[in-house]
Design a protein around this motif. Structure first.
Motif, PDB file in Angstrom:
ATOM      1  N   ARG A 273     -38.702  32.583 117.326  1.00 50.71           N
ATOM      2  CA  ARG A 273     -38.126  33.912 117.087  1.00 50.71           C
ATOM      3  C   ARG A 273     -36.692  33.829 116.554  1.00 50.71           C
ATOM      4  O   ARG A 273     -36.279  34.643 115.742  1.00 50.71           O
ATOM      5  N   ASP A 274     -35.940  32.807 117.043  1.00 47.03           N
ATOM      6  CA  ASP A 274     -34.533  32.766 116.632  1.00 47.03           C
ATOM      7  C   ASP A 274     -34.356  32.275 115.191  1.00 47.03           C
ATOM      8  O   ASP A 274     -33.245  32.299 114.652  1.00 47.03           O
ATOM      9  N   ALA A 275     -35.441  31.849 114.553  1.00 47.03           N
ATOM     10  CA  ALA A 275     -35.337  31.421 113.149  1.00 47.03           C
ATOM     11  C   ALA A 275     -35.233  32.615 112.200  1.00 47.03           C
ATOM     12  O   ALA A 275     -35.047  32.448 110.995  1.00 47.03           O
ATOM     13  N   ILE A 276     -35.345  33.798 112.752  1.00 47.31           N
ATOM     14  CA  ILE A 276     -35.374  35.002 111.927  1.00 47.31           C
ATOM     15  C   ILE A 276     -34.040  35.251 111.211  1.00 47.31           C
ATOM     16  O   ILE A 276     -33.980  35.947 110.192  1.00 47.31           O
ATOM     17  N   GLY A 277     -32.970  34.611 111.715  1.00 48.57           N
ATOM     18  CA  GLY A 277     -31.658  34.802 111.089  1.00 48.57           C
ATOM     19  C   GLY A 277     -31.371  33.784 109.985  1.00 48.57           C
ATOM     20  O   GLY A 277     -30.270  33.746 109.448  1.00 48.57           O
ATOM     21  N   ARG A 278     -32.392  32.959 109.642  1.00 45.07           N
ATOM     22  CA  ARG A 278     -32.143  31.916 108.640  1.00 45.07           C
ATOM     23  C   ARG A 278     -32.632  32.349 107.252  1.00 45.07           C
ATOM     24  O   ARG A 278     -33.389  33.309 107.121  1.00 45.07           O
ATOM     25  N   TYR A 279     -32.213  31.585 106.251  1.00 45.59           N
ATOM     26  CA  TYR A 279     -32.623  31.853 104.864  1.00 45.59           C
ATOM     27  C   TYR A 279     -33.830  30.973 104.497  1.00 45.59           C
ATOM     28  O   TYR A 279     -34.005  29.893 105.095  1.00 45.59           O
ATOM     29  N   PRO A 280     -34.617  31.377 103.491  1.00 47.56           N
ATOM     30  CA  PRO A 280     -35.822  30.610 103.138  1.00 47.56           C
ATOM     31  C   PRO A 280     -35.564  29.126 102.877  1.00 47.56           C
ATOM     32  O   PRO A 280     -36.381  28.278 103.251  1.00 47.56           O
TER      33      PRO A 280
END
Ligand code: SF4
Length: 336
Positions: free
Chosen positions: A149-156
């Motif tokens: 879930r915390d990966a949601i703040g990352r870029y592709p």
């Protein structure tokens, strides 16, 4: 799945692209990319559309999605005709039909964080009221595609190829579509990652009752995912049947040639490789009669003049070939 009308029905779909030339730029020829394709997919079913590159399978997908305007034919989604909808009425269609493309990197905006990529369709279709509901939906989407879930703040670019394709799948799931078209969705991935994404799609399909049109050039990939398979050659479906029958008892010489190239898991098992000679003819000027006759090892005179119709050869099994498959494996010309 029986009884109710299929979720997707495609009848006599054609997509011809004009080729412009000459002094006045007029149309001088056509590419017959899709030339009379019919199939249906039941709700909760996966149908795979397979064939070599250039056979028209991706054009079928794009035409169903109305990314391309069909030349002829009809497409129905849940009983509603959608091929002739005016542009103003395409928006609700975008919610009901989603696509996962081959290259997640080019289909994900590199300047957007995953959160914004996934939130966009939810907001566009008014599917969350307030921040808390949006956050809840985003968290559920990350769970569904097995990303933290915390990966949601990352870029592709901060993700691997397989993870990016998971984001592409999450984005396709975001608006709660009826149908997802996977266009070579795993083709660009490494073998082990491919298997993971196939398993994910199979799990999601079972869990959510998704309807999938899975477009692939690779028969080996679809074996673990699909309920039925339609094989395309030069703009037409040449064989359509359930997965088990296709892999155990295919009829069409083209399908058999494709299957002969699929690796057999058991190294002691032998499968005779059928090498097709010649190139796929141009869809600008497809051969008369059976379009496969220029490469078919069984071609005979009739094949060069008469186009074989897609006809029943078993329970729900269709094949377009002038050969009859007699019991015992014998193959003989069918009476005209
Ligand atoms: Fe081959 Fe003839 Fe059958 Fe076409 S109709 S697949 S050319 S045998």
């Amino acid at each position: 799945m029986s009884g109710e009308r299929p979720l997707l029905e495609v009848n006599g779909l054609k997509k011809h692209f004009p080729i412009h030339g000459g002094v006045l730029g007029q149309a001088i020829a056509k590419v017959y990319a899709v030339d009379g394709v019919s199939f249906s997919i039941a709700r909760g079913e996966t149908l795979s559309l397979v064939g070599e590159s250039g056979c028209g399978k991706s054009t079928v997908g794009k035409t169903i999605l109305r990314l391309l305007t069909p030349t002829a034919g009809e497409v129905y989604l849940a009983g509603e005709r959608i091929d002739n909808l005016p542009a103003a009425r395409l928006r609700p269609l975008r919610q009901r039909m989603q696509v996962v493309f081959q290259d997640p990197f080019s289909s994900l905006d590199p300047r957007m964080k995953v959160r914004d990529i996934l939130a966009e369709p939810i907001r566009n279709f008014g599917l969350a009221h307030g921040r808390a509901e949006l956050d809840q939906r985003l968290a559920e989407l990350m769970d569904k595609v097995q990303l933290p879930r915390d990966a949601i703040g990352r870029y592709p670019h901060e993700f691997s190829g397989g993870q990016r394709q998971r984001i592409g799948i999450a984005r396709a799931l975001a608006p709660g579509p009826d149908l997802i078209i996977c266009d070579e969705a795993v083709s660009a991935l490494d073998v082990s990652v491919k298997a993971q994404i196939i398993n994910l799609l199979a799990d999601l399909q079972a869990e959510l009752g998704l309807t999938l049109l899975f477009i692939s050039h690779d028969l080996a990939i679809v074996e673990h995912l699909t309920h039925r398979v339609a094989v395309m050659y030069l703009g037409k479906i040449v064989e359509l049947t359930d997965r088990r029958t296709l892999f155990a008892d295919s009829h069409h010489p083209y399908t058999r040639a494709l299957l002969s190239a699929v690796p057999v898991p058991d190294p002691t098992a032998k499968r005779q490789r059928i090498i097709l000679t010649g190139d796929v003819p141009s869809p600008i000027n497809p051969p008369n009669g059976c379009r496969f006759h220029t490469r078919c090892p069984f071609a005979f005179d009739r094949c060069r003049v008469e186009e074989p119709l897609l006809r029943p050869v078993g329970d729900g099994h269709l094949s377009a070939c002038h050969l009859e498959h007699a019991p015992g494996g014998q193959v003989v010309p069918m009476a005209a």
